[in-house]
Write a protein that holds these residues in place. Structure first.
Motif, mmCIF file in Angstrom:
data_model
loop_
_atom_site.group_PDB
_atom_site.id
_atom_site.type_symbol
_atom_site.label_atom_id
_atom_site.label_comp_id
_atom_site.label_asym_id
_atom_site.label_seq_id
_atom_site.Cartn_x
_atom_site.Cartn_y
_atom_site.Cartn_z
ATOM 1 N N THR A 101 -6.192 6.985 -7.021
ATOM 2 C CA THR A 101 -5.362 5.883 -6.509
ATOM 3 C C THR A 101 -4.825 4.944 -7.584
ATOM 4 O OG1 THR A 101 -7.221 4.347 -6.215
ATOM 5 C CG2 THR A 101 -6.776 5.890 -4.416
ATOM 6 N N ARG A 160 0.838 -1.200 0.000
ATOM 7 C CA ARG A 160 0.000 0.000 0.000
ATOM 8 C C ARG A 160 0.871 1.247 0.000
ATOM 9 N NH1 ARG A 160 -0.019 2.258 4.922
ATOM 10 N NH2 ARG A 160 -1.751 3.657 4.401
ATOM 11 N N ARG A 161 0.377 2.250 -0.675
ATOM 12 C CA ARG A 161 1.077 3.523 -0.714
ATOM 13 C C ARG A 161 0.765 4.313 0.555
ATOM 14 N NH1 ARG A 161 -0.897 2.695 -5.959
ATOM 15 N NH2 ARG A 161 0.755 2.518 -7.537
ATOM 16 N N GLU A 163 -2.765 5.861 1.485
ATOM 17 C CA GLU A 163 -3.839 5.203 0.752
ATOM 18 C C GLU A 163 -4.954 4.804 1.710
ATOM 19 O OE1 GLU A 163 -4.459 1.379 -2.276
ATOM 20 O OE2 GLU A 163 -2.442 1.986 -1.653
#
Length: 734
Positions: free
Chosen positions: A572, A427-428, A431
């Protein structure tokens, strides 16, 4: 006595008092006319001796009106007592504290009640009409529940009931609703109210449940699809598939998608048209077949439990029965139906009655954490553990990639000896996805590994180990893996914990308050529970971890309508719509073929109904053909001799199909029954293929499942090379 200028008596309280006085006078006149008796007066009397203490007393014993507020009582000190007298009650004395009144509601001798910090005329007089006179109507089987509710401050539920003989059928219907809610919640409605009160008090005080905890990355395994480590974990998991059961959380409709049916009935992709439910069951059956081969036991059955809701239960059952359970035996599938919980109208807490129907409580979904409660209540978890199952795999209703990750997920659980293992994706930072974190409180010694929501993670990190917040590591992603809500539980301790807790899950409440007093809500709220919060029940020594796999290989949600998906994609990169979820299935198989050495064209973005969607080779390999990458390697003997162009569609369905050499520029479908050994060796296919064609989404004659995608698939007869082998034997193409 407090004056109207007291800060504790705000304008809304004064208005309430005026309304109550008017209401009291009206009710008093009615009662005096019909009974000639039964009136009350509110008077403060001097302190009276109770035991050895002087206790302020509030007396109801004569004539007049009501208007007692929590502010009045708070001014008396602690404790205080009520004296209530009347022809129906005699004289009764009860002691309460101002704190108890301020926190919630109190009842006096099941006849006199204070609710929301206010004594109402109905509390003083109307309850005899509301519930006591209707006790014969509700029947003996419901009387105890009525008394429990009144004793716990819920007499208002019955305040608007008519006299016996009027609306009796509706009274019975309401009691049946209450009984259903009481039986569905562990400990009953009273327990629900007690837990609600505690959690609402925490919400009012602004308690930070993360305070004192320091986060760190938990125990886990990060797997690269196709790597030796990945193949090893797949092999370990496949070896334990025979001892695995599955749980599908399917309580939702497709309204958010713009789809009117149940989500599991949606086509996962248009090449085969298989629904998500069919895809899941065929995947389980494919694992079952491999388990029988691995163990030599032809009686092995892999079972599936499906959590439905009132919205989805009948449609799910109909879908299964209409399709003969998609090949499963009926006794392999267990449906457990989730019930809703009572809505709450204020912080007392007060059960919320429908303002348009006095014979109906408002209810709301409790959350997918109910799946644990239901598996306990129906004896499913205990039965599976007793039958020797080792693992339980939980998954969501619309993730068409999940079973590609299941063998590796089980393998990691076995290798690391985990009680709970969450499938995660990179995951960024920032996010909007929850993260799996290990939390430790140095002062209390408490440790747990749980999901932390993204809006909680950032302030937690800034206040502890990372002043910069959630920042990427050398991989470019956050070190805290993203939760997909697919989990593997070790069966024996899971069943034992459910027995110990009675199936009751950790809960939370998220009220939206009307004002700074935090007493009433903008709209009714309820307690909620989440499936991923189960680890909060475990002891400190329990092993809880994660398995991280690249998103393209294991996770593609289908939940957004076109408008929301377009906005989310630009934010996203993941639209999570019907079109992007379908594209993810094609991409996953295509990417796996590339990783084993095949030459497969890349997809390109094309916009459908405002949603950027990857369009390229449409590759679908049925669960019977391959469930692991190791199987794919065995089926594609010489992957360097396999090429698939951008416009191509490839669908292989059959356990005994083998590909040695293939040049595909169009659509190829090969289906083979068990025992039909088909070798594709040197086949060249060139045709128009199966293109995706945009549609008019406003045309209501087009099926809804296509309109939410924005396209249809064109399967022209002259654009397909299709081979079907319906008899066992040896076959070669061409």
């Amino acid at each position: 006595m407090l004056s109207p200028s007291s800060p504790l008596l705000r304008p809304r309280h004064l208005a309430s008092r005026r309304r109550l006085r008017a209401s009291s006078r009206y009710v008093m006149m009615c009662l005096l006319g019909s009974l000639g008796l039964f009136s009350f007066a509110l008077s403060y009397v001097a302190t009276r001796s109770v035991g050895e203490a002087n206790v302020p007393t509030i007396s109801f014993d004569g004539q007049g009106t009501s208007g007692l507020t929590s502010s009045h009582v708070q001014g008396l000190g602690s404790p205080f007592s009520f004296v209530a007298r009347g022809p129906r009650m005699g004289a009764t004395t009860h002691q309460y504290s101002p704190q108890k009144l301020a926190r919630g509601r109190v009842g006096i001798s099941n006849t006199l009640g204070i609710r929301g910090g206010q004594v109402s005329s109905s509390a003083l007089m109307g309850q005899a009409v509301g519930w006591k006179d209707n006790m014969k109507v509700v029947g003996e089987e419901h009387q105890d529940l009525v008394k429990q509710l009144v004793e716990h401050g819920q007499a208002h539920v019955f305040e608007r009931w008519h006299e016996p003989g009027e609306q009796d059928d509706k009274k019975i219907a309401m009691m049946e609703q209450l009984e259903t809610l009481d039986k569905a919640y562990p400990g009953g409605i009273v327990e629900y109210l007690e837990r609600s009160k505690s959690l609402l008090e925490e919400a009012q005080s602004g308690i930070n449940t993360m305070s004192g905890f320091t986060p760190s990355v938990p125990t886990g395994e990060r797997l690269e699809p196709g790597s030796d480590r990945y193949l090893t974990m797949e092999s370990k998991g496949l070896g334990d598939a025979a001892y695995t059961s599955f749980v599908l959380v399917a309580g939702g409709l497709g309204e958010r998608l713009g789809f009117g049916g149940i989500k599991v009935s949606l086509p996962s992709e248009l090449v085969t048209g298989k629904s998500y439910l069919q895809l899941y069951i065929e995947s389980i059956l494919a694992l079952q077949k491999r388990s029988r081969e691995n163990t030599g036991d032809s009686s092995v059955k892999l079972e599936l439990a499906i959590m439905t809701s009132g919205d989805t239960h009948d449609q799910t059952l109909e879908l299964l029965e209409k399709n003969n359970y998609f090949g499963m035996d009926e006794d392999q599938v267990t449906l457990v139906q989730q019930q809703k919980v009572p809505a709450l109208s204020d912080s007392s807490p007060s059960l919320a009655v429908d303002p348009n129907d006095p014979y109906k409580l408002l209810t709301k979904p409790h959350g997918h954490g109910d799946v644990h409660t239901l598996l306990h209540q129906h004896g499913v978890a205990k039965k599976w553990a007793k039958a020797g199952k080792k693992w339980l795999v939980f998954f969501q209703d619309t993730n068409g990639l999940i079973f590609q990750a299941v063998p590796a997920l089980i393998g990691v659980s076995k290798h690391l000896e985990l009680e709970v293992n969450t499938l995660t994706v990179p995951r960024r930072p920032g996010e909007s996805v929850g993260s799996i974190c290990h939390l430790k409180n140095e002062k209390t010694g408490q440790e747990l590994t749980v999901n932390v929501e993204y809006n909680q993670l950032e302030p937690l990190l800034k206040g502890t180990v990372s002043p910069e917040g959630d920042v990427p590591d050398e991989s470019g992603f956050s070190p805290y893996p993203g939760n997909t809500n697919a989990l593997v539980f070790r069966a024996e301790p899971y069943a034992r914990i459910l027995e110990e807790t009675g199936g009751l899950m950790p809960e939370f409440v998220n009220p939206k308050y009307k004002d700074h007093t935090k007493t009433t809500f903008k709209k009714p709220t309820r307690l909620e529970c989440m499936m991923q919060d189960y680890p909060r029940l475990l002891s400190r020594g329990s092993r809880v971890g994660f398995t991280q796999i690249d998103r393209w290989c294991c996770f593609a949600a289908c939940k957004n309508n076109a408008e929301d998906a377009g906005a989310q994609f630009h934010k996203t990169g993941f639209g999570e719509s019907a079109s992007t979820a379908e594209a993810a299935i094609y991409r996953m198989y295509a990417e796996k073929l590339r990783r084993i050495g095949a030459n497969v064209a890349e997809a390109k973005l094309q916009e459908f109904n405002g949603v950027p969607t990857a369009v390229g080779p449409k590759v679908v390999l049925s669960p019977s053909f391959a469930m692991t990458m190791e199987e794919m390697k065995r089926k594609f003997k010489s992957p360097d001799k396999v090429s698939v162009t951008e416009k191509s569609t490839l669908y292989l369905d059959g356990r005994d199909i083998e590909v040695k050499a293939l040049e595909l520029d169009g659509a190829l479908v090969v289906k083979a029954v068990p025992g039909a050994h088909v070798v594709i060796d040197g086949l060249k296919v060139s045709n128009e293929g199966w293109p995706l064609e945009p549609i008019d989404v406003s045309d209501l004659s087009i099926p809804e499942s296509l309109r939410i995608r924005g396209y249809k698939i064109v399967k022209a007869a002259d654009g397909t090379s299709e081979y079907t082998f319906s008899e066992p034997g040896e076959y070669t193409l061409p």
